[in-house]
Design a protein around this motif. Structure first.
Motif, PDB file in Angstrom:
ATOM      1  N   LYS A 169     -33.436  10.970 -66.157  1.00 44.59           N
ATOM      2  CA  LYS A 169     -32.014  10.436 -65.726  1.00 44.59           C
ATOM      3  C   LYS A 169     -32.450   9.174 -65.326  1.00 44.59           C
ATOM      4  O   LYS A 169     -31.579   8.156 -65.493  1.00 44.59           O
ATOM      5  CB  LYS A 169     -31.283  11.078 -64.492  1.00 44.59           C
ATOM      6  CG  LYS A 169     -30.709  12.430 -65.432  1.00 44.59           C
ATOM      7  CD  LYS A 169     -30.024  13.420 -64.174  1.00 44.59           C
ATOM      8  CE  LYS A 169     -29.203  14.581 -64.942  1.00 44.59           C
ATOM      9  NZ  LYS A 169     -28.452  14.998 -63.843  1.00 44.59           N
ATOM     10  N   GLN A 170     -33.364   8.767 -64.212  1.00 43.21           N
ATOM     11  CA  GLN A 170     -33.927   7.484 -63.933  1.00 43.21           C
ATOM     12  C   GLN A 170     -34.191   6.513 -65.006  1.00 43.21           C
ATOM     13  O   GLN A 170     -33.619   5.288 -64.897  1.00 43.21           O
ATOM     14  CB  GLN A 170     -35.031   7.538 -62.783  1.00 43.21           C
ATOM     15  CG  GLN A 170     -35.193   6.327 -62.006  1.00 43.21           C
ATOM     16  CD  GLN A 170     -36.309   6.482 -61.000  1.00 43.21           C
ATOM     17  OE1 GLN A 170     -36.870   7.535 -60.874  1.00 43.21           O
ATOM     18  NE2 GLN A 170     -36.462   5.460 -60.306  1.00 43.21           N
TER      19      GLN A 170
ATOM     20  N   LYS B 106     -30.095   1.395 -69.238  1.00 44.85           N
ATOM     21  CA  LYS B 106     -28.920   1.033 -69.101  1.00 44.85           C
ATOM     22  C   LYS B 106     -28.681  -0.312 -68.327  1.00 44.85           C
ATOM     23  O   LYS B 106     -27.798  -0.970 -68.859  1.00 44.85           O
ATOM     24  CB  LYS B 106     -27.764   2.098 -68.704  1.00 44.85           C
ATOM     25  CG  LYS B 106     -27.517   3.057 -69.742  1.00 44.85           C
ATOM     26  CD  LYS B 106     -26.292   4.029 -69.258  1.00 44.85           C
ATOM     27  CE  LYS B 106     -26.116   5.168 -70.359  1.00 44.85           C
ATOM     28  NZ  LYS B 106     -24.946   6.056 -69.625  1.00 44.85           N
ATOM     29  N   HIS B 107     -29.349  -0.184 -67.197  1.00 46.38           N
ATOM     30  CA  HIS B 107     -29.191  -1.384 -66.445  1.00 46.38           C
ATOM     31  C   HIS B 107     -29.848  -2.485 -66.987  1.00 46.38           C
ATOM     32  O   HIS B 107     -29.268  -3.682 -66.861  1.00 46.38           O
ATOM     33  CB  HIS B 107     -29.823  -1.114 -64.952  1.00 46.38           C
ATOM     34  CG  HIS B 107     -29.875  -2.217 -63.971  1.00 46.38           C
ATOM     35  ND1 HIS B 107     -28.599  -2.279 -63.247  1.00 46.38           N
ATOM     36  CD2 HIS B 107     -30.795  -2.873 -63.286  1.00 46.38           C
ATOM     37  CE1 HIS B 107     -29.005  -3.679 -62.632  1.00 46.38           C
ATOM     38  NE2 HIS B 107     -30.216  -3.718 -62.743  1.00 46.38           N
TER      39      HIS B 107
ATOM     40  N   LYS C 276     -33.119   6.597 -67.999  1.00 44.04           N
ATOM     41  CA  LYS C 276     -32.057   6.226 -68.674  1.00 44.04           C
ATOM     42  C   LYS C 276     -31.108   5.127 -67.867  1.00 44.04           C
ATOM     43  O   LYS C 276     -30.504   4.411 -68.496  1.00 44.04           O
ATOM     44  CB  LYS C 276     -31.121   7.676 -68.962  1.00 44.04           C
ATOM     45  CG  LYS C 276     -30.159   7.357 -69.731  1.00 44.04           C
ATOM     46  CD  LYS C 276     -29.490   8.807 -70.104  1.00 44.04           C
ATOM     47  CE  LYS C 276     -28.125   8.802 -71.230  1.00 44.04           C
ATOM     48  NZ  LYS C 276     -27.570  10.103 -71.323  1.00 44.04           N
ATOM     49  N   ARG C 277     -30.942   5.507 -66.744  1.00 45.75           N
ATOM     50  CA  ARG C 277     -30.258   4.575 -65.943  1.00 45.75           C
ATOM     51  C   ARG C 277     -30.939   3.051 -66.138  1.00 45.75           C
ATOM     52  O   ARG C 277     -30.336   2.085 -66.061  1.00 45.75           O
ATOM     53  CB  ARG C 277     -30.168   5.018 -64.412  1.00 45.75           C
ATOM     54  CG  ARG C 277     -28.865   5.013 -63.798  1.00 45.75           C
ATOM     55  CD  ARG C 277     -28.826   5.634 -62.409  1.00 45.75           C
ATOM     56  NE  ARG C 277     -29.353   6.967 -62.313  1.00 45.75           N
ATOM     57  CZ  ARG C 277     -30.264   7.447 -61.490  1.00 45.75           C
ATOM     58  NH1 ARG C 277     -30.808   6.537 -60.601  1.00 45.75           N
ATOM     59  NH2 ARG C 277     -30.520   8.798 -61.446  1.00 45.75           N
ATOM     60  N   ASN C 278     -32.226   3.031 -65.965  1.00 42.44           N
ATOM     61  CA  ASN C 278     -33.071   1.937 -66.090  1.00 42.44           C
ATOM     62  C   ASN C 278     -32.726   1.159 -67.091  1.00 42.44           C
ATOM     63  O   ASN C 278     -32.484  -0.073 -67.424  1.00 42.44           O
ATOM     64  CB  ASN C 278     -34.430   2.126 -65.632  1.00 42.44           C
ATOM     65  CG  ASN C 278     -34.617   2.489 -64.207  1.00 42.44           C
ATOM     66  OD1 ASN C 278     -33.818   2.051 -63.286  1.00 42.44           O
ATOM     67  ND2 ASN C 278     -36.034   2.951 -63.685  1.00 42.44           N
TER      68      ASN C 278
END
Length: 109
Positions: free
Chosen positions: A90-91, A97-98, A93-95
């Motif tokens: 998840k981290q 997207k960011h 994936k978040r990175n």
């Protein structure tokens, strides 16, 4: 060819006969007179053995709880590893997207 000598006998005792500890105590103890007196002998078990005839092992009573404990620890480690892998996924994936938003890329999820 020489014939083997018979086993030594001390005072008329045949040393080839099994001892009380070998027969009554399953070769895991020695025969001793009971503490309160009496005609029959009782077994004084060696370390690691218990019971009237030294036929129970001390480790035998620990085997089930020990096995269950080891399985519980292994299961717990697997759950923690799975949760850590999911959190890392998840981290990442978040990175991504960011980083994509920062560089104005369009990522389809």
């Amino acid at each position: 060819m020489a014939t083997p000598f018979p086993p030594p006998q001390l005072g008329g005792i045949d040393l080839t006969l099994p001892t009380c500890g070998e027969t009554q105590c399953n070769d895991h103890g020695t025969c001793v007179p009971p503490l309160g007196g009496g005609a029959s002998l009782v077994c004084d078990c060696e370390l690691g053995y218990q019971g009237e005839f030294c036929d129970d092992t001390v480790n035998g009573s620990l085997s089930l709880p020990l096995t269950l404990s080891v399985l519980a620890v292994i299961f717990g480690v697997l759950i923690v590893a799975f949760l850590l892998a999911k959190m890392r996924q998840k981290q990442k994936k978040r990175n991504r997207k960011h980083l994509a938003a920062k560089q104005s890329y369009k990522i389809v999820a």
